[in-house]
Structure formats: structure tokens, C-alpha cells
Motif scaffolding. Structure first.
Motif, PDB file in Angstrom:
ATOM      1  N   PRO A  59      -8.133  -4.192   7.490  1.00 49.30           N
ATOM      2  CA  PRO A  59      -8.989  -4.459   6.559  1.00 49.30           C
ATOM      3  C   PRO A  59      -8.432  -5.426   6.209  1.00 49.30           C
ATOM      4  CG  PRO A  59      -7.245  -2.549   6.092  1.00 49.30           C
ATOM      5  CD  PRO A  59      -6.473  -2.972   6.991  1.00 49.30           C
ATOM      6  N   GLU A  60      -9.578  -5.962   5.976  1.00 53.69           N
ATOM      7  CA  GLU A  60      -9.575  -6.942   5.262  1.00 53.69           C
ATOM      8  C   GLU A  60      -8.999  -7.114   3.906  1.00 53.69           C
ATOM      9  OE1 GLU A  60     -13.498  -8.602   4.518  1.00 53.69           O
ATOM     10  OE2 GLU A  60     -14.121  -8.706   6.853  1.00 53.69           O
ATOM     11  N   GLY A  61      -7.725  -8.130   3.343  1.00 49.15           N
ATOM     12  CA  GLY A  61      -7.523  -8.070   1.694  1.00 49.15           C
ATOM     13  C   GLY A  61      -5.840  -7.752   1.452  1.00 49.15           C
ATOM     14  N   THR A  62      -5.345  -6.897   1.118  1.00 47.40           N
ATOM     15  CA  THR A  62      -3.871  -6.577   1.015  1.00 47.40           C
ATOM     16  C   THR A  62      -3.996  -5.612   2.074  1.00 47.40           C
ATOM     17  OG1 THR A  62      -4.090  -4.931  -0.568  1.00 47.40           O
ATOM     18  CG2 THR A  62      -4.292  -7.413  -1.460  1.00 47.40           C
ATOM     19  N   GLY A  63      -4.889  -4.830   2.564  1.00 51.36           N
ATOM     20  CA  GLY A  63      -4.910  -3.620   2.996  1.00 51.36           C
ATOM     21  C   GLY A  63      -4.167  -2.558   2.538  1.00 51.36           C
ATOM     22  N   ASN A  64      -3.858  -2.370   0.885  1.00 56.31           N
ATOM     23  CA  ASN A  64      -2.899  -1.645   0.218  1.00 56.31           C
ATOM     24  C   ASN A  64      -3.742  -0.969  -0.657  1.00 56.31           C
ATOM     25  OD1 ASN A  64      -1.207  -2.182   1.442  1.00 56.31           O
ATOM     26  ND2 ASN A  64      -0.563  -3.640  -0.047  1.00 56.31           N
ATOM     27  N   LEU A  65      -3.994   0.330  -1.208  1.00 56.46           N
ATOM     28  CA  LEU A  65      -4.849   1.703  -2.023  1.00 56.46           C
ATOM     29  C   LEU A  65      -3.589   1.297  -2.774  1.00 56.46           C
ATOM     30  CD1 LEU A  65      -7.160   3.901  -0.098  1.00 56.46           C
ATOM     31  CD2 LEU A  65      -7.183   1.131  -0.571  1.00 56.46           C
ATOM     32  N   GLY A  66      -4.007   1.660  -4.492  1.00 54.62           N
ATOM     33  CA  GLY A  66      -3.103   2.080  -5.177  1.00 54.62           C
ATOM     34  C   GLY A  66      -3.466   3.639  -5.638  1.00 54.62           C
ATOM     35  N   ILE A  67      -2.843   3.863  -5.994  1.00 55.88           N
ATOM     36  CA  ILE A  67      -2.135   5.779  -6.169  1.00 55.88           C
ATOM     37  C   ILE A  67      -1.882   5.672  -7.882  1.00 55.88           C
ATOM     38  CG2 ILE A  67      -1.733   8.301  -5.995  1.00 55.88           C
ATOM     39  CD1 ILE A  67      -3.951   6.497  -3.574  1.00 55.88           C
ATOM     40  N   LEU A  68      -2.613   5.669  -8.543  1.00 51.16           N
ATOM     41  CA  LEU A  68      -1.728   5.981 -10.231  1.00 51.16           C
ATOM     42  C   LEU A  68      -2.208   7.340 -10.593  1.00 51.16           C
ATOM     43  CD1 LEU A  68      -1.707   3.185 -11.734  1.00 51.16           C
ATOM     44  CD2 LEU A  68      -3.404   3.015 -12.618  1.00 51.16           C
ATOM     45  N   VAL A  88      -3.798  11.997   0.232  1.00 51.15           N
ATOM     46  CA  VAL A  88      -4.117  10.899  -0.487  1.00 51.15           C
ATOM     47  C   VAL A  88      -3.554   9.296   0.275  1.00 51.15           C
ATOM     48  CG1 VAL A  88      -5.073   8.494  -1.675  1.00 51.15           C
ATOM     49  CG2 VAL A  88      -5.463  11.225  -3.009  1.00 51.15           C
ATOM     50  N   VAL A  89      -2.082   9.874   0.615  1.00 50.09           N
ATOM     51  CA  VAL A  89      -1.371   8.799   1.530  1.00 50.09           C
ATOM     52  C   VAL A  89      -2.144   8.693   3.424  1.00 50.09           C
ATOM     53  CG1 VAL A  89       1.073   7.979   2.771  1.00 50.09           C
ATOM     54  CG2 VAL A  89       0.497   8.859   0.138  1.00 50.09           C
ATOM     55  N   THR A  90      -1.914  10.259   3.490  1.00 43.68           N
ATOM     56  CA  THR A  90      -2.499  10.452   4.941  1.00 43.68           C
ATOM     57  C   THR A  90      -3.640   9.708   5.637  1.00 43.68           C
ATOM     58  OG1 THR A  90      -1.117  12.400   5.479  1.00 43.68           O
ATOM     59  CG2 THR A  90      -3.176  12.162   6.532  1.00 43.68           C
ATOM     60  N   SER A  91      -4.717  10.299   4.424  1.00 47.75           N
ATOM     61  CA  SER A  91      -6.190   9.709   4.890  1.00 47.75           C
ATOM     62  C   SER A  91      -6.077   8.326   4.259  1.00 47.75           C
ATOM     63  CB  SER A  91      -6.725  10.370   3.424  1.00 47.75           C
ATOM     64  OG  SER A  91      -8.547  10.058   3.534  1.00 47.75           O
ATOM     65  N   ALA A  92      -5.346   7.823   3.856  1.00 47.31           N
ATOM     66  CA  ALA A  92      -5.236   5.751   3.745  1.00 47.31           C
ATOM     67  C   ALA A  92      -4.754   5.532   5.129  1.00 47.31           C
ATOM     68  CB  ALA A  92      -4.680   5.861   2.644  1.00 47.31           C
ATOM     69  N   SER A  93      -4.178   6.278   5.294  1.00 48.10           N
ATOM     70  CA  SER A  93      -3.496   5.511   6.795  1.00 48.10           C
ATOM     71  C   SER A  93      -4.294   5.941   8.023  1.00 48.10           C
ATOM     72  CB  SER A  93      -2.282   6.845   7.633  1.00 48.10           C
ATOM     73  OG  SER A  93      -1.646   6.270   8.013  1.00 48.10           O
ATOM     74  N   GLU A  94      -4.826   7.183   7.766  1.00 52.20           N
ATOM     75  CA  GLU A  94      -5.560   7.104   9.305  1.00 52.20           C
ATOM     76  C   GLU A  94      -6.834   6.636   9.324  1.00 52.20           C
ATOM     77  OE1 GLU A  94      -7.435  10.697   8.322  1.00 52.20           O
ATOM     78  OE2 GLU A  94      -6.176  12.018  10.060  1.00 52.20           O
ATOM     79  N   ARG A  95      -7.659   5.333   8.127  1.00 53.36           N
ATOM     80  CA  ARG A  95      -8.226   4.816   8.335  1.00 53.36           C
ATOM     81  C   ARG A  95      -7.546   2.764   7.472  1.00 53.36           C
ATOM     82  NH1 ARG A  95     -10.477   8.600   4.983  1.00 53.36           N
ATOM     83  NH2 ARG A  95     -12.681   8.798   5.353  1.00 53.36           N
ATOM     84  N   GLY A  96      -6.355   3.224   8.471  1.00 52.29           N
ATOM     85  CA  GLY A  96      -5.412   1.807   8.438  1.00 52.29           C
ATOM     86  C   GLY A  96      -4.881   1.159   7.241  1.00 52.29           C
ATOM     87  N   TYR A  97      -4.886   2.062   6.292  1.00 46.81           N
ATOM     88  CA  TYR A  97      -4.519   0.972   5.520  1.00 46.81           C
ATOM     89  C   TYR A  97      -3.141   2.275   4.542  1.00 46.81           C
ATOM     90  CZ  TYR A  97      -8.973  -0.661   3.516  1.00 46.81           C
ATOM     91  OH  TYR A  97     -10.148  -0.901   3.264  1.00 46.81           O
ATOM     92  N   TYR A  98      -2.304   1.036   3.872  1.00 48.26           N
ATOM     93  CA  TYR A  98      -1.110   1.358   2.884  1.00 48.26           C
ATOM     94  C   TYR A  98      -1.313   1.155   1.409  1.00 48.26           C
ATOM     95  CZ  TYR A  98       1.059  -0.464   7.004  1.00 48.26           C
ATOM     96  OH  TYR A  98       1.578  -1.061   8.452  1.00 48.26           O
ATOM     97  N   CYS A  99      -0.452   2.696   1.435  1.00 48.14           N
ATOM     98  CA  CYS A  99      -0.745   3.494  -0.236  1.00 48.14           C
ATOM     99  C   CYS A  99       0.173   2.809  -1.014  1.00 48.14           C
ATOM    100  CB  CYS A  99      -0.161   5.137  -0.173  1.00 48.14           C
ATOM    101  SG  CYS A  99      -2.021   5.684  -0.133  1.00 48.14           S
ATOM    102  N   ILE A 100       0.292   2.169  -2.511  1.00 43.65           N
ATOM    103  CA  ILE A 100       1.385   1.825  -3.081  1.00 43.65           C
ATOM    104  C   ILE A 100       1.302   3.269  -4.418  1.00 43.65           C
ATOM    105  CG2 ILE A 100       2.275   0.113  -4.558  1.00 43.65           C
ATOM    106  CD1 ILE A 100       1.011  -2.289  -2.904  1.00 43.65           C
ATOM    107  N   LEU A 101       2.213   3.805  -5.083  1.00 45.58           N
ATOM    108  CA  LEU A 101       2.051   4.379  -6.061  1.00 45.58           C
ATOM    109  C   LEU A 101       3.071   4.459  -7.494  1.00 45.58           C
ATOM    110  CD1 LEU A 101       1.710   7.484  -6.992  1.00 45.58           C
ATOM    111  CD2 LEU A 101       4.407   7.868  -6.620  1.00 45.58           C
ATOM    112  N   GLU A 102       2.326   3.938  -8.159  1.00 40.93           N
ATOM    113  CA  GLU A 102       2.181   4.070  -9.508  1.00 40.93           C
ATOM    114  C   GLU A 102       2.644   4.699 -10.535  1.00 40.93           C
ATOM    115  OE1 GLU A 102       1.594  -0.301 -12.899  1.00 40.93           O
ATOM    116  OE2 GLU A 102       1.591  -0.510 -10.429  1.00 40.93           O
ATOM    117  N   ILE A 103       3.553   5.417 -11.554  1.00 37.21           N
ATOM    118  CA  ILE A 103       3.080   6.007 -12.519  1.00 37.21           C
ATOM    119  C   ILE A 103       3.201   5.381 -13.805  1.00 37.21           C
ATOM    120  CG2 ILE A 103       4.814   8.163 -13.547  1.00 37.21           C
ATOM    121  CD1 ILE A 103       4.372   7.958 -10.919  1.00 37.21           C
TER     122      ILE A 103
END
Length: 338
Positions: A59-68, A88-103
Motif C-alpha cells: 500500500p502507499e504510505g507506511t503500509g501499517n494500520l494502528g490498533i489502539l 483485525v490483524v487477519t483482515s488487514a493482512s489480507e489487504r496487504g497491511y501490517y498492524c501496530i498495537l498500542e495500549i
């Protein structure tokens, strides 16, 4: 055809979670060999093809989605939000994105501290799972850096994009089921106004009582958490002086805590007291009494939330506002007829 087949399609056919399918297809641990072979066979029949890293279009940009996630929703015992995060991580992966978790801890929420992953430019968008204070959700929504989608809660502000389960109708079905089993004395365990989802479940309970002209008792509305402070549910539930024949609980975790308290007080479930929960969490398979519940389709919620966020990132049309995902009643062993 293969482009239309997703992990969730395979999961529904096999009768397992999307996370289990993902592990099986990736040859990760946590899945039996028989189940792994069955999943791969179904995937092959459907024409599903694994998307390897070399095939993915970054994806354009970082290729990461944040999970808060607010810290109080990640209770060690309650796996609901961990499950939601995995979907959410599985669905994001299917779209070519990685996820970053922050609490988000309580102090950061109260001081309206911007998440570090946003400030550091590590993500292209954020999904907030679990309801914080109105001030914090407004603060996050109006951040000038990345688009946001809320998950498992909503606010009165109709411009917010939210994906929620059908708490009102789900608890209505559960309470109506108790009534059809002969129960007239039904208590609600949950703290109305603590979250939008619990409040909806409370009113679903009230509607079911009203339709059958069953009297409502305020003393049978039993809090399972505080209205302020952390979001954690109590580890013990106070029993009312006058006992009902059934309890409608706002979550499976709360139902399990209640069942433990009932047993300590000398009551048997479901022989003496019936109990229903909400969420149909996987961890309830190991509790002493499998809890009748409302199945929240977390995989579908994740698909909607991630899909909407990716569309917002790409500035494409998407379903704005509140999206409600219906679930279904799951009858187990915590309810008996009277």
C-alpha cells in the motif's frame, strides 16, 4: 474466483475462526494436523490462493494500520478484545497491511495524549477498539494526521465511523429466550451508561420485559463495573437480597464471574439459577458451565472496520456512520426451563 475467496469464507465452511484458518494456511502452531489438512482441502476446493509477500502490492504510505485499545479492556482473563484484535490483524493482512498495537493507559487517556504511533508517523490510519471517555474519542477523531474508525462502541456524534455488534437486539433475544423458558424473575448484570454496548444491552433487556408485561425491579440491575476510572469489569458480582430465577449478563466474562459467585453462595447453575452472557467468547469452552450467549461476529466486524479504514486512507467511497453487525443466539448449558 480465487480473488473473491477470503479466510473468513473458509472459516465459515469449516466451522472455525478466521484466526485458526490463518494459522493453518501459514503452517503455524496451534492447529491440529487433521484440522490443518481439512482447512487446506476446503481452501483448495474454493480456489483460494495464498498471497505471498512477493505477490503483495505494498500500500502507499507506511503500509501499517494502528490498533489502539484502552488498557482496561485487555483484562488477562477476558479474551474478547484480544480476539477482536486478532481478527483485525487477519483482515488487514489480507489487504496487504501490517498492524501496530498500542495500549492507552488511564493517564494517557485522561491527559489526551496522542498515541506515539501517530506522532511518529508509523501508521496510515487507526482503529480504536473499546470505548474510552468521550473527550478522548473526540480528541482522537479530530487528529489531523490519520483517519480513524471506532470499533465495538459509538457516540452520539453521528459523524464518527463506527462498527458495532447488535447489542440491543442480542440482549432482547437472550432475555426473550429466558422468558420462553418460563422465567419471570430476571435480573440484568451490567452497568448502564458505562459503555454504549452495555447500555444497548440493558435496553434490549428492558424491551423484552415490557413486551411480556413483566415487572421491572431496579434492585435487579446489578453493576459489573464502575462508571468512572478504568474499564475493567469487577472480579466479583454482588448478589441481590431477593434472588431472581435468571440473570442476563452483559458479557460472558461477567456471566462467568457471576456463576462462580453463585456457586460459592450454594446455588447450582442451571438447576437453581439460569444465566446468559454475551459475546460467545472462545474462552468459555473451558469454564465449568458453557454459557448460553449471543454470538458476536467478530470476523465480520473486523472486515468492515478494516475495509472502511483502508477506503478512508485511499480516499475512496465507504460506508460512513454506524455499521451494525448482527449475530445470533447460541444455546448452551447455563439455562434450564422452569
Amino acid at each position: 474466483m480465487s480473488k473473491a475467496v477470503t479466510l473468513s469464507h473458509i472459516a465459515k465452511i469449516v466451522g472455525v475462526s478466521t484466526v485458526t484458518v490463518s494459522k493453518a494456511m501459514s503452517d503455524k502452531s496451534g492447529v491440529s494436523e487433521d484440522m490443518r489438512n481439512k482447512i487446506k482441502e476446503v481452501a483448495s476446493q474454493l480456489g483460494y490462493q495464498m498471497v505471498t509477500s512477493s505477490k503483495k502490492v505494498r500500500p502507499e504510505g507506511t503500509g501499517n494500520l494502528g490498533i489502539l485499545i484502552p488498557a482496561g479492556f485487555l483484562d488477562r482473563v477476558n479474551s474478547f478484545y484480544w480476539n477482536m484484535y486478532q481478527f483485525v490483524v487477519t483482515s488487514a493482512s489480507e489487504r496487504g497491511y501490517y498492524c501496530i498495537l498500542e495500549i492507552v493507559n488511564q493517564e494517557e487517556e485522561a491527559s489526551l495524549t496522542m498515541p506515539k504511533m501517530i506522532l511518529d508517523g508509523k501508521v496510515d490510519g487507526v482503529i480504536l477498539i473499546g470505548q474510552p471517555s468521550q473527550e478522548y474519542s473526540s480528541f482522537l477523531w479530530r487528529n489531523p494526521h490519520v483517519p480513524v474508525v471506532f470499533m465495538d462502541f459509538y457516540e452520539a456524534n453521528q459523524e464518527y465511523d463506527c462498527v458495532i455488534s447488535d447489542g440491543f437486539y442480542g440482549m432482547y433475544l437472550l432475555t426473550d429466550y429466558l422468558i420462553k423458558c418460563g422465567h419471570q424473575k430476571i435480573a440484568f448484570v451490567g452497568t448502564p451508561m458505562s459503555t454504549s454496548s452495555i447500555t444497548d444491552r440493558y435496553f434490549g433487556y428492558r424491551k423484552a420485559l415490557m413486551e411480556q408485561e413483566i415487572s421491572f425491579k431496579q434492585e435487579w440491575v446489578i453493576q459489573d463495573r464502575s462508571l468512572s476510572g478504568s474499564h475493567r469489569a469487577y472480579e466479583s458480582i454482588p448478589l441481590p437480597d431477593e434472588m431472581p430465577t435468571a440473570f442476563a449478563c452483559s458479557s460472558d466474562y461477567t456471566a462467568d464471574v457471576l456463576i462462580n459467585g453463585l456457586r460459592e453462595a450454594g446455588y447450582r447453575v442451571p438447576e437453581d439459577i439460569s444465566v446468559v452472557g454475551f459475546d460467545n467468547c472462545e474462552w468459555d469452552k473451558v469454564v465449568k458451565v458453557p454459557i448460553t450467549s449471543y454470538d458476536v461476529h467478530k470476523d465480520r466486524m473486523a472486515e468492515l472496520a478494516v475495509g472502511n479504514l483502508v477506503s478512508k486512507i485511499k480516499k475512496e467511497p465507504y460506508a460512513s456512520g454506524i455499521q451494525i453487525v448482527a449475530g445470533g443466539l447460541v444455546k448452551k448449558k447455563s439455562v434450564s426451563e422452569i
